[in-house]
Design an enzyme around this catalytic site. Structure first.
Site, PDB file in Angstrom:
ATOM      1  CG  ASN A 105      30.537  41.476  -0.094  1.00  0.00           C
ATOM      2  OD1 ASN A 105      30.131  40.758  -0.999  1.00  0.00           O
ATOM      3  ND2 ASN A 105      30.498  42.796  -0.169  1.00  0.00           N
ATOM      4  CD  GLU A 158      28.621  46.315   1.946  1.00  0.00           C
ATOM      5  OE1 GLU A 158      29.586  46.405   1.181  1.00  0.00           O
ATOM      6  OE2 GLU A 158      27.613  47.058   1.841  1.00  0.00           O
ATOM      7  CB  CYS A 206      35.823  39.978   3.432  1.00  0.00           C
ATOM      8  SG  CYS A 206      36.396  41.650   3.769  1.00  0.00           S
ATOM      9  CD  GLU A 264      37.974  37.543  -0.040  1.00  0.00           C
ATOM     10  OE1 GLU A 264      38.574  38.124  -0.955  1.00  0.00           O
ATOM     11  OE2 GLU A 264      37.088  38.099   0.662  1.00  0.00           O
ATOM     12  CB  CYS A 290      40.806  43.189   2.076  1.00  0.00           C
ATOM     13  SG  CYS A 290      40.142  42.274   3.499  1.00  0.00           S
ATOM     14  CB  CYS A 320      40.612  38.387   3.334  1.00  0.00           C
ATOM     15  SG  CYS A 320      38.882  38.791   3.682  1.00  0.00           S
TER      16      CYS A 320
END
Length: 160
Positions: free
Chosen positions: A62, A64, A73, A75, A112, A115
């Site tokens: 990830n 940010e 993210c 993934e 999530c 994703c």
């Protein structure tokens, strides 16, 4: 009116020692990627490792940003990199690991919603499902045989 029942199947392992050699190696790569995540705001690090049909392993973590929606993210970092670098090469397996510098993550952390949607696109595009293996920092590990088992009633190009 009609009622339907939705169910899914997953295998739960007590720890990484119970995984196959290939799955354990892929999870170790996800853990290594997780340790390189850029998560100064959430303090929640996620790593992903994709095994491709050609034997390549693509990593993601990830990333940010102070403008929160601008982050990405692990993934999606991995899957988009794989799609850009190895177009048309099938994804065979995905491992995900998450940790936090605030609290111990001792239960499996799946992808999530965003994703799941992005991953489902690749599963549908390649016309072949791929297993997902996910865990926290320690503890149990969940393995599903398909991303679509985590996303019933998925949205795909057939609706467009």
């Amino acid at each position: 009116m009609k009622e339907i029942k939705i169910s899914t199947t997953a295998t739960v392992y007590n720890d990484v020692s119970e995984l196959s050699t290939e799955d354990r190696m892929l999870m170790e790569k996800a853990v290594d990627a997780r340790k390189k995540a850029y998560a100064p705001y959430s303090k929640f690090n996620v790593g992903a490792a994709l095994l491709l049909e050609n034997g390549e392993i693509v990593l993601g973590n990830n990333q940010e940003n102070a403008a929160y929606p601008s982050g990405l993210c692990a993934e999606r970092v991995a899957i988009y990199y794989a799609g850009a670098t190895y177009p048309g090469v099938k994804i065979m397996k995905l491992a995900i690991s998450a940790s936090s510098s605030i609290t111990k993550v001792d239960k499996p952390v799946g992808p999530c919603g965003a994703c799941r949607q992005s991953l489902s696109e690749y599963e549908i595009k390649q016309k072949q499902s791929f297993p997902l293996i996910f865990m926290g920092e320690v503890g149990e590990i969940v393995k599903t045989e398909s991303l679509l088992s985590l996303l019933p009633f998925s949205f795909d190009s057939s609706y467009l």
